[in-house]
Design a protein around this motif. Structure first.
Motif, PDB file in Angstrom:
ATOM      1  N   UNK A 123       4.079 -15.199  10.510  1.00 52.48           N
ATOM      2  CA  UNK A 123       3.114 -14.226  10.983  1.00 52.48           C
ATOM      3  C   UNK A 123       2.833 -13.268   9.837  1.00 52.48           C
ATOM      4  N   UNK A 124       1.572 -12.858   9.676  1.00 53.08           N
ATOM      5  CA  UNK A 124       1.177 -12.039   8.529  1.00 53.08           C
ATOM      6  C   UNK A 124       2.119 -10.850   8.344  1.00 53.08           C
ATOM      7  N   UNK A 125       2.635 -10.730   7.122  1.00 53.81           N
ATOM      8  CA  UNK A 125       3.484  -9.599   6.778  1.00 53.81           C
ATOM      9  C   UNK A 125       4.937  -9.753   7.168  1.00 53.81           C
ATOM     10  N   UNK A 152       0.515  -2.684  -7.866  1.00 53.72           N
ATOM     11  CA  UNK A 152       1.221  -1.440  -8.191  1.00 53.72           C
ATOM     12  C   UNK A 152       2.452  -1.708  -9.053  1.00 53.72           C
ATOM     13  N   UNK A 153       3.155  -2.777  -8.731  1.00 54.08           N
ATOM     14  CA  UNK A 153       4.370  -3.099  -9.488  1.00 54.08           C
ATOM     15  C   UNK A 153       4.054  -3.768 -10.828  1.00 54.08           C
ATOM     16  N   UNK A 154       3.290  -4.860 -10.795  1.00 58.76           N
ATOM     17  CA  UNK A 154       3.037  -5.619 -12.027  1.00 58.76           C
ATOM     18  C   UNK A 154       2.363  -4.828 -13.141  1.00 58.76           C
ATOM     19  N   UNK A 155       1.345  -3.998 -12.839  1.00 58.03           N
ATOM     20  CA  UNK A 155       0.739  -3.242 -13.944  1.00 58.03           C
ATOM     21  C   UNK A 155       1.721  -2.333 -14.667  1.00 58.03           C
ATOM     22  N   UNK A 193       8.382   1.333  -3.178  1.00 53.02           N
ATOM     23  CA  UNK A 193       7.011   1.367  -2.669  1.00 53.02           C
ATOM     24  C   UNK A 193       6.718   2.696  -1.964  1.00 53.02           C
ATOM     25  N   UNK A 194       7.636   3.142  -1.119  1.00 53.60           N
ATOM     26  CA  UNK A 194       7.444   4.406  -0.407  1.00 53.60           C
ATOM     27  C   UNK A 194       7.432   5.597  -1.355  1.00 53.60           C
ATOM     28  N   UNK A 222      -1.368  -2.613   0.371  1.00 57.69           N
ATOM     29  CA  UNK A 222      -1.131  -2.639   1.811  1.00 57.69           C
ATOM     30  C   UNK A 222       0.224  -3.251   2.160  1.00 57.69           C
ATOM     31  N   UNK A 223       0.410  -4.546   1.928  1.00 60.49           N
ATOM     32  CA  UNK A 223       1.691  -5.186   2.260  1.00 60.49           C
ATOM     33  C   UNK A 223       2.276  -5.786   0.980  1.00 60.49           C
ATOM     34  N   UNK A 224       2.338  -7.126   0.899  1.00 56.95           N
ATOM     35  CA  UNK A 224       2.893  -7.767  -0.294  1.00 56.95           C
ATOM     36  C   UNK A 224       2.044  -7.519  -1.530  1.00 56.95           C
TER      37      UNK A 224
END
Length: 548
Positions: free
Chosen positions: A73-75, A217-220, A498-499, A209-211
Motif C-alpha cells: 500500500x502506498x507509503x 532532500x537527502x541526495x542533493x 527528515x523531521x 512528501x514520503x519516500x
C-alpha cells in the motif's frame, strides 16, 4: 520457444497474497489462458499494473509464463514483515534493502544449485561479476537474480540541480557552478519576472512528501559536496570507511543554503508539505524556475510543458556544487554492485520453473525484447543488421509519458536482470536503444541552444568525466543487503532527520547552527557512528569477497 509444459498442475506455483499491508493485482485478474502464473511482489510498485502490454504478452508467448504483480500500500513499509509473520509468500520477491530479513528468516531459497543446473543465460550475462551476487563471506550463497546493468555507462544525467532554459537565456547563459551562482540566477530572474502566466514565480520547489525525500532532500546534500549516491552513507574510497551521511562535517552546506534561500523567499514554502500531484502541477504551469529531482520523477509535467508550447520552461541539467572545491559525482563509475535482485520464495511450488523464467530474462533474446520491443512494430533491422527505431517511435518514447505502459518497451527491464547500456549482443549491436546519437536526436531545440551556448554537445559534457572521478571500489551501498540491526538504526535515524530538517530549513538563519548541532548530538546518541563501523566492516568483507 517455451521451456515448460503448459500443464494445469504447474499452475500450483501460483500463490495469491491477501492482507491489509500489501496488495495483489488480482482485483481485475487478467485471463492468461493456459500460461503458468507466477506471483511477484515488488517493493517499488505503488499501483496495480498488469502483465498484459504487448511486450508482456510476447514474454508469455515465448516462455509460457505470466506474472501477477503485488505491491505495498502506498507509503507502507511493513509488507515484508507481514509476509514473514503470516507465512504467505509470493513466488518471486523483489525486496530491495529488506532482502536480509527474508534470508535470515529462511523465506527465500539459495539459487546456487539452480544456477549450476539451469543458469546458462545468467552465467553468460554476469560473467565474472556473478561473484558480486554472493550474500556475504559467512553466507556466500546467491539468493537473487540481480537488478541493474552489468555493463553500464553514464550518457544522461539530471545533474545535482536543474534550472529553466528560459532563465539561462534571459540572463545571458551565466556560469553556474556553485549554489551561490544558482541562487543568484533565481533571484535575478524573479526580480525581472515576479509572475509567470499570471501566477507567482517560484524559485526552487522540492518534493519531500514520503519516500521522495531521499531523492529531493537527502541526495542533493551529498551530491553538492562531491559524494555519489551511496544511499544514506558516505564512503571514503581510500579507507572504505562508511559514515552515516548526516554526520559528515560538510553536508550541512546544502541545508544551510536551503535555510538561507527560504528566508529570502526563493524556496517554495510548500516544499515540505505538498503532495506529488501538486508539485507536478506547479512544474507543468511553467512557474517553477528550479528543481533538484531526476527527470524520471516528473516526466508527465515535462511532457505537458512541451505539448503546451513551453519548451523553454523545461530544465537544463547542471553540475552545481556547494563551492568550487569539489566535483559533481554524477558520472561516477560504480562498476557492478550486485546486491538487490529478485529472489524465489520457499513457498514457490515449482522453483525450477521460476528460476528458468528468471534465467530466460537474462538471455540476449529477452534483453532485446524488453529494451527494444517487438521487431517490426517498435523497431526494424537495417541493411547493416543493426536495430533502428523510426523517428515517430523515438519521439513517442521521448515525449509520451505513457509510452512504456502502452507498448511495454522498457517496462520489464527493472527490476529484472539487465545487461546494461554499455553491453552489446552477439552481433555487436547495442542491447539498449540508448546511445550518444539517440540521446542527441531526442534533445529539444531549446536544449541544443543551451548546450551550444555553453560549448557542449551533450549534458554530460558539462560534468567531470568518469576518468576524473575514478571507479568505485565498493559499488553502491544502497544496493547492499544490510544487516537488520543496521537497517533498523538507519530507519529510525532517517525519520528523525527528515523531521528535523524541515524545522532547520524553515527556521530562522540565526538558529541554524544550534539546531544543526542538536541534530548531530541526537544521531550520535542513536549510535549512528557505531552503525558506520558495522557497515565499514561489511564493505571491506564485500570487497575481499569480490576479489577472491
Amino acid at each position: 520457444m517455451t521451456f515448460i509444459k503448459k500443464a494445469a498442475s504447474a499452475a500450483a506455483c501460483t500463490l495469491l497474497i491477501s492482507g491489509s499491508l500489501f496488495i495483489s493485482g488480482c482485483v481485475k485478474k487478467p485471463d492468461f489462458g493456459d500460461a503458468v502464473v507466477l506471483t511477484m511482489f515488488t517493493s517499488d510498485l505503488n499501483e496495480d499494473i498488469y502483465f498484459t502490454d504487448p511486450v508482456a504478452k510476447e514474454i508469455t508467448r515465448r516462455t509460457g509464463v505470466a506474472l501477477e504483480l503485488e505491491h505495498p500500500v502506498a507509503g507502507d513499509t511493513n509488507a515484508i514483515p507481514l509476509m514473514l509473520v503470516s507465512g504467505d509468500l509470493p513466488d518471486l520477491i523483489f525486496a530491495k534493502g529488506e532482502l536480509t530479513k527474508l534470508i535470515e528468516a529462511g523465506a527465500v531459497i539459495p539459487l546456487d544449485d539452480l544456477i549450476e543446473k539451469y543458469g546458462s543465460n545468467m552465467k553468460k550475462l554476469y560473467g565474472d561479476q556473478i561473484v558480486k551476487l554472493r550474500n556475504s563471506p559467512s553466507d556466500p550463497h546467491i539468493y537473487t537474480v540481480g537488478t541493474y546493468g552489468v555493463k553500464s555507462e553514464v550518457l544522461e544525467t539530471g545533474g545535482s540541480m536543474q534550472i529553466q532554459h528560459a532563465v539561462l537565456k534571459e540572463l545571458g547563459y551565466p556560469k553556474i557552478k556553485t549554489l551561490a551562482d544558482y541562487e543568484q540566477a533565481l533571484r535575478e530572474y524573479i526580480e525581472l519576472h515576479p509572475t509567470i502566466n499570471g501566477q507567482k514565480t517560484i524559485g526552487l520547489s522540492l518534493l519531500i512528501d514520503t519516500w521522495q525525500w531521499y531523492i529531493d532532500l537527502s541526495n542533493p546534500g551529498n551530491y553538492t559536496i562531491g559524494y555519489p549516491d551511496d544511499g544514506q552513507w558516505i564512503v571514503n574510497q581510500e579507507t572504505l570507511e562508511a559514515q552515516y551521511k548526516f554526520l559528515n562535517k560538510d553536508i550541512y552546506k546544502f541545508y544551510k543554503w536551503l535555510n538561507k534561500i527560504n528566508a529570502d523567499g526563493l524556496l517554495d514554502p510548500e516544499s515540505f508539505t505538498q503532495k506529488e500531484d501538486v508539485w507536478r502541477a506547479k512544474i507543468a504551469s511553467g512557474r517553477v524556475l528550479g528543481i533538484s529531482y531526476p527527470t524520471w520523477g516528473y516526466g508527465e509535467a515535462r511532457s505537458s510543458l512541451i505539448n503546451n508550447g513551453m519548451e523553454d520552461r523545461t530544465y537544463a541539467y547542471l553540475p552545481v556544487q556547494a563551492d568550487e572545491s569539489t566535483k559533481d559525482p554524477s558520472r561516477k563509475d560504480y562498476g557492478y554492485s550486485g546486491g538487490w535482485g529478485i529472489a524465489i520464495s520457499k513457498s514457490c511450488k515449482n522453483p525450477e520453473l521460476a528460476f528458468k523464467f528468471l534465467d530466460w530474462m537474462c538471455s540476449e533474446e529477452a534483453q532485446i525484447l524488453c529494451n527494444w520491443g517487438i521487431k517490426g512494430i517498435n523497431y526494424t533491422v537495417n541493411e547493416e543488421g543493426k536495430r533502428v527505431r523510426s523517428a515517430e517511435e523515438m519521439k513517442a518514447a521521448a515525449t509520451d509519458p505513457n509510452y512504456a505502459t502502452k507498448t511495454g518497451v522498457g517496462r520489464w527491464c527493472y527490476p529484472f536482470p539487465q545487461a546494461g547500456n554499455a553491453a552489446v549482443d552477439s552481433n555487436g549491436d547495442k542491447i539498449t536503444p540508448t546511445s550518444k546519437e539517440s540521446i542527441i536526436a531526442n534533445y529539444l531545440d531549446v536544449e541544443k541552444e543551451t548546450l551550444k551556448a555553453y560549448g557542449a554537445e551533450m549534458w554530460i559534457d558539462l560534468f567531470p568525466s568518469p576518468e576524473e572521478l575514478g571507479v568505485s571500489r565498493h559499488g553502491q551501498v544502497w544496493q547492499y543487503a544490510l544487516p537488520q540491526n543496521v537497517n533498523e538504526m538507519v530507519t529510525a535515524a532517517d525519520q528523525e532527520v527528515k523531521s528535523e530538517l524541515a524545522l532547520i530549513v524553515l527556521g530562522k538563519p540565526e538558529d541554524f547552527d544550534r539546531q544543526w548541532n542538536a541534530l548531530q548530538k541526537k544521531l550520535l546518541d542513536m549510535k549512528l557512528d557505531e552503525a558506520g563501523k558495522i557497515l565499514t566492516g561489511l564493505i571491506k568483507e564485500k570487497v575481499d569477497l569480490w576479489n577472491k
